[in-house]
Design a protein around this motif. Structure first.
Motif, PDB file in Angstrom:
ATOM      1  N   ASN A   1       0.832  -1.212   0.000  1.00 36.92           N
ATOM      2  CA  ASN A   1       0.000   0.000   0.000  1.00 36.92           C
ATOM      3  C   ASN A   1       0.868   1.265   0.000  1.00 36.92           C
ATOM      4  O   ASN A   1       1.612   1.515   0.951  1.00 36.92           O
ATOM      5  N   GLU A   2       0.733   2.072  -1.063  1.00 30.77           N
ATOM      6  CA  GLU A   2       1.592   3.251  -1.213  1.00 30.77           C
ATOM      7  C   GLU A   2       1.351   4.298  -0.121  1.00 30.77           C
ATOM      8  O   GLU A   2       2.286   4.925   0.364  1.00 30.77           O
ATOM      9  N   ARG A   3       0.088   4.493   0.227  1.00 30.63           N
ATOM     10  CA  ARG A   3      -0.231   5.536   1.220  1.00 30.63           C
ATOM     11  C   ARG A   3       0.334   5.165   2.587  1.00 30.63           C
ATOM     12  O   ARG A   3       0.892   6.002   3.298  1.00 30.63           O
ATOM     13  N   PHE A   4       0.216   3.891   2.962  1.00 29.32           N
ATOM     14  CA  PHE A   4       0.798   3.457   4.232  1.00 29.32           C
ATOM     15  C   PHE A   4       2.324   3.582   4.188  1.00 29.32           C
ATOM     16  O   PHE A   4       2.945   4.120   5.105  1.00 29.32           O
ATOM     17  N   THR A   5       2.913   3.103   3.101  1.00 34.91           N
ATOM     18  CA  THR A   5       4.371   3.115   2.980  1.00 34.91           C
ATOM     19  C   THR A   5       4.918   4.531   3.108  1.00 34.91           C
ATOM     20  O   THR A   5       5.879   4.787   3.839  1.00 34.91           O
ATOM     21  N   SER A   6       4.263   5.470   2.408  1.00 36.82           N
ATOM     22  CA  SER A   6       4.739   6.846   2.384  1.00 36.82           C
ATOM     23  C   SER A   6       4.534   7.551   3.730  1.00 36.82           C
ATOM     24  O   SER A   6       5.381   8.342   4.158  1.00 36.82           O
ATOM     25  N   SER A   7       3.433   7.252   4.411  1.00 36.47           N
ATOM     26  CA  SER A   7       3.155   7.970   5.667  1.00 36.47           C
ATOM     27  C   SER A   7       3.920   7.385   6.849  1.00 36.47           C
ATOM     28  O   SER A   7       4.314   8.109   7.756  1.00 36.47           O
ATOM     29  N   ALA A   8       4.171   6.079   6.842  1.00 33.57           N
ATOM     30  CA  ALA A   8       4.794   5.447   8.015  1.00 33.57           C
ATOM     31  C   ALA A   8       6.311   5.302   7.863  1.00 33.57           C
ATOM     32  O   ALA A   8       7.042   5.313   8.851  1.00 33.57           O
ATOM     33  N   LEU A   9       6.798   5.126   6.653  1.00 36.07           N
ATOM     34  CA  LEU A   9       8.226   4.814   6.423  1.00 36.07           C
ATOM     35  C   LEU A   9       8.691   3.820   7.490  1.00 36.07           C
ATOM     36  O   LEU A   9       9.611   4.075   8.278  1.00 36.07           O
ATOM     37  N   ALA A  10       8.024   2.672   7.481  1.00 34.87           N
ATOM     38  CA  ALA A  10       8.160   1.704   8.571  1.00 34.87           C
ATOM     39  C   ALA A  10       9.504   0.991   8.579  1.00 34.87           C
ATOM     40  O   ALA A  10      10.023   0.593   7.537  1.00 34.87           O
ATOM     41  N   MET A  11      10.048   0.846   9.775  1.00 27.73           N
ATOM     42  CA  MET A  11      11.213  -0.017   9.966  1.00 27.73           C
ATOM     43  C   MET A  11      10.743  -1.359  10.505  1.00 27.73           C
ATOM     44  O   MET A  11      11.191  -2.400  10.068  1.00 27.73           O
ATOM     45  N   ARG A  12       9.841  -1.310  11.485  1.00 28.09           N
ATOM     46  CA  ARG A  12       9.270  -2.539  12.048  1.00 28.09           C
ATOM     47  C   ARG A  12       7.787  -2.341  12.270  1.00 28.09           C
ATOM     48  O   ARG A  12       7.358  -1.260  12.650  1.00 28.09           O
ATOM     49  N   VAL A  13       7.032  -3.416  12.062  1.00 30.90           N
ATOM     50  CA  VAL A  13       5.599  -3.401  12.372  1.00 30.90           C
ATOM     51  C   VAL A  13       5.343  -4.523  13.377  1.00 30.90           C
ATOM     52  O   VAL A  13       5.748  -5.663  13.150  1.00 30.90           O
TER      53      VAL A  13
ATOM     54  N   ALA B   1       9.524  15.622  11.087  1.00 30.74           N
ATOM     55  CA  ALA B   1      10.253  15.261   9.863  1.00 30.74           C
ATOM     56  C   ALA B   1       9.442  14.252   9.047  1.00 30.74           C
ATOM     57  O   ALA B   1       9.339  14.354   7.818  1.00 30.74           O
ATOM     58  N   ARG B   2       8.854  13.288   9.746  1.00 27.92           N
ATOM     59  CA  ARG B   2       8.057  12.250   9.062  1.00 27.92           C
ATOM     60  C   ARG B   2       6.855  12.884   8.349  1.00 27.92           C
ATOM     61  O   ARG B   2       6.528  12.538   7.215  1.00 27.92           O
ATOM     62  N   THR B   3       6.210  13.833   9.024  1.00 24.45           N
ATOM     63  CA  THR B   3       5.055  14.508   8.440  1.00 24.45           C
ATOM     64  C   THR B   3       5.456  15.303   7.203  1.00 24.45           C
ATOM     65  O   THR B   3       4.784  15.262   6.165  1.00 24.45           O
ATOM     66  N   MET B   4       6.593  16.003   7.284  1.00 29.58           N
ATOM     67  CA  MET B   4       7.046  16.782   6.125  1.00 29.58           C
ATOM     68  C   MET B   4       7.381  15.871   4.941  1.00 29.58           C
ATOM     69  O   MET B   4       7.075  16.207   3.790  1.00 29.58           O
ATOM     70  N   LEU B   5       7.998  14.720   5.215  1.00 26.65           N
ATOM     71  CA  LEU B   5       8.335  13.798   4.122  1.00 26.65           C
ATOM     72  C   LEU B   5       7.065  13.278   3.445  1.00 26.65           C
ATOM     73  O   LEU B   5       7.015  13.150   2.217  1.00 26.65           O
ATOM     74  N   PHE B   6       6.036  13.006   4.246  1.00 19.03           N
ATOM     75  CA  PHE B   6       4.770  12.527   3.679  1.00 19.03           C
ATOM     76  C   PHE B   6       4.144  13.617   2.800  1.00 19.03           C
ATOM     77  O   PHE B   6       3.698  13.350   1.681  1.00 19.03           O
ATOM     78  N   GLN B   7       4.169  14.863   3.296  1.00 20.31           N
ATOM     79  CA  GLN B   7       3.602  15.965   2.517  1.00 20.31           C
ATOM     80  C   GLN B   7       4.401  16.187   1.227  1.00 20.31           C
ATOM     81  O   GLN B   7       3.834  16.414   0.155  1.00 20.31           O
ATOM     82  N   LEU B   8       5.714  16.096   1.339  1.00 19.40           N
ATOM     83  CA  LEU B   8       6.573  16.302   0.164  1.00 19.40           C
ATOM     84  C   LEU B   8       6.321  15.208  -0.874  1.00 19.40           C
ATOM     85  O   LEU B   8       6.173  15.485  -2.071  1.00 19.40           O
TER      86      LEU B   8
ATOM     87  N   GLN C   1       4.108  13.480  -6.039  1.00 16.85           N
ATOM     88  CA  GLN C   1       3.289  12.535  -6.818  1.00 16.85           C
ATOM     89  C   GLN C   1       2.194  13.259  -7.605  1.00 16.85           C
ATOM     90  O   GLN C   1       1.932  12.923  -8.769  1.00 16.85           O
ATOM     91  N   SER C   2       1.543  14.277  -6.984  1.00 16.16           N
ATOM     92  CA  SER C   2       0.484  14.950  -7.752  1.00 16.16           C
ATOM     93  C   SER C   2       1.071  15.867  -8.821  1.00 16.16           C
ATOM     94  O   SER C   2       0.510  15.990  -9.922  1.00 16.16           O
ATOM     95  N   LEU C   3       2.224  16.457  -8.547  1.00 18.61           N
ATOM     96  CA  LEU C   3       2.903  17.275  -9.570  1.00 18.61           C
ATOM     97  C   LEU C   3       3.285  16.409 -10.777  1.00 18.61           C
ATOM     98  O   LEU C   3       3.133  16.800 -11.936  1.00 18.61           O
ATOM     99  N   ARG C   4       3.755  15.207 -10.462  1.00 24.88           N
ATOM    100  CA  ARG C   4       4.162  14.270 -11.511  1.00 24.88           C
ATOM    101  C   ARG C   4       2.998  13.932 -12.432  1.00 24.88           C
ATOM    102  O   ARG C   4       3.159  13.808 -13.651  1.00 24.88           O
ATOM    103  N   LYS C   5       1.793  13.792 -11.821  1.00 24.16           N
ATOM    104  CA  LYS C   5       0.595  13.497 -12.630  1.00 24.16           C
ATOM    105  C   LYS C   5       0.279  14.674 -13.548  1.00 24.16           C
ATOM    106  O   LYS C   5      -0.217  14.488 -14.656  1.00 24.16           O
TER     107      LYS C   5
END
Ligand code: NI
Length: 228
Positions: free
Chosen positions: A67-79, A187-194, A199-203
């Protein structure tokens, strides 16, 4: 940060999970609570090491990885391996903050997970129960969350939260925690926003020089901030 991930699971996957869970044993939810939250917790859970729960948890982990939205918002190391709970009529969970560190049972050397983010995956259609809202308190006020079955909410584990009493039906969900590669929430929030902006600019404009450059900056910020 509070992120809604719609349709993490399909209707068939939700039905499968519910079918398996309905045939398993449920125990008092206090088994995974710390002493403060135990006094506030009134619900039922599937035991952490129940084989059925582990197999269902793996299915959820696979869905998270795709899931792209989860991956981008969490940048998970461990779940943390997903757990399952249930609030029948009259059950609730008073205000609490989740434990900072959780230990994955069953491993020879216990694996520690720092809980940067908390997640709830809804497994019951909202029409099938009343009450049972997940209420997350942050500096902007309270957010009441009640999502369709198969939808996920991920939120900062530093937030105080509670689950209101179920007054009709039964509310089933999976819950777990994420240790992010980006420990700092700002930092995590800014990376998600960026990432969302790129992604929308790319579209809109495709892979222009500027989009390629911004994507490079995103990765260089991750490189600078991430533990991996
Ligand atoms: Ni909690």
């Amino acid at each position: 940060m509070l992120v809604h991930v719609p349709n993490l699971l399909s209707g068939e996957q939700v039905a499968h999970i519910r079918g398996v869970l309905s045939g398993t044993d449920w125990v008092d939810g206090k088994v995974t609570a710390g002493s403060q939250s135990a006094s506030a917790k009134r619900n039922l859970q599937v035991p952490e090491n129940a084989p059925a729960a582990r197999a269902l948890g793996d299915m959820i982990l696979t869905a998270l990885g795709q899931n792209e939205r989860f991956t981008s918002s969490a940048l998970a190391m461990r779940v943390f391996p997903p757990l399952f709970n249930r609030y029948d009529q009259g059950m609730n969970f008073g205000a609490h903050i989740d434990n900072a560190i959780r230990f994955v049972k069953g491993a020879n050397t216990p694996i520690r997970v720092r809980t940067d983010m908390s997640a709830t995956l809804f497994l019951t259609d909202p029409a099938d129960y009343d009450g049972g809202e997940l209420v997350i308190e942050d500096t902007f006020g309270n957010h009441s969350v009640k999502l369709p079955a198969g939808d996920l909410v991920v939120y900062s584990a530093t937030s105080k939260h509670h689950v209101t009493p179920v007054t009709r039906g039964s509310r089933w969900s999976s819950f777990f925690w994420i240790q992010s590669m980006i420990r700092d929430e700002a930092a995590r929030t800014m990376l998600f926003q960026l990432d969302n902006t790129i992604q929308s600019l790319r579209k809109q404009v495709g892979d222009s020089d500027e989009v390629v450059s911004l994507t490079g900056l995103y990765h260089n910020l991750v490189r600078r901030w991430a533990d991996a």
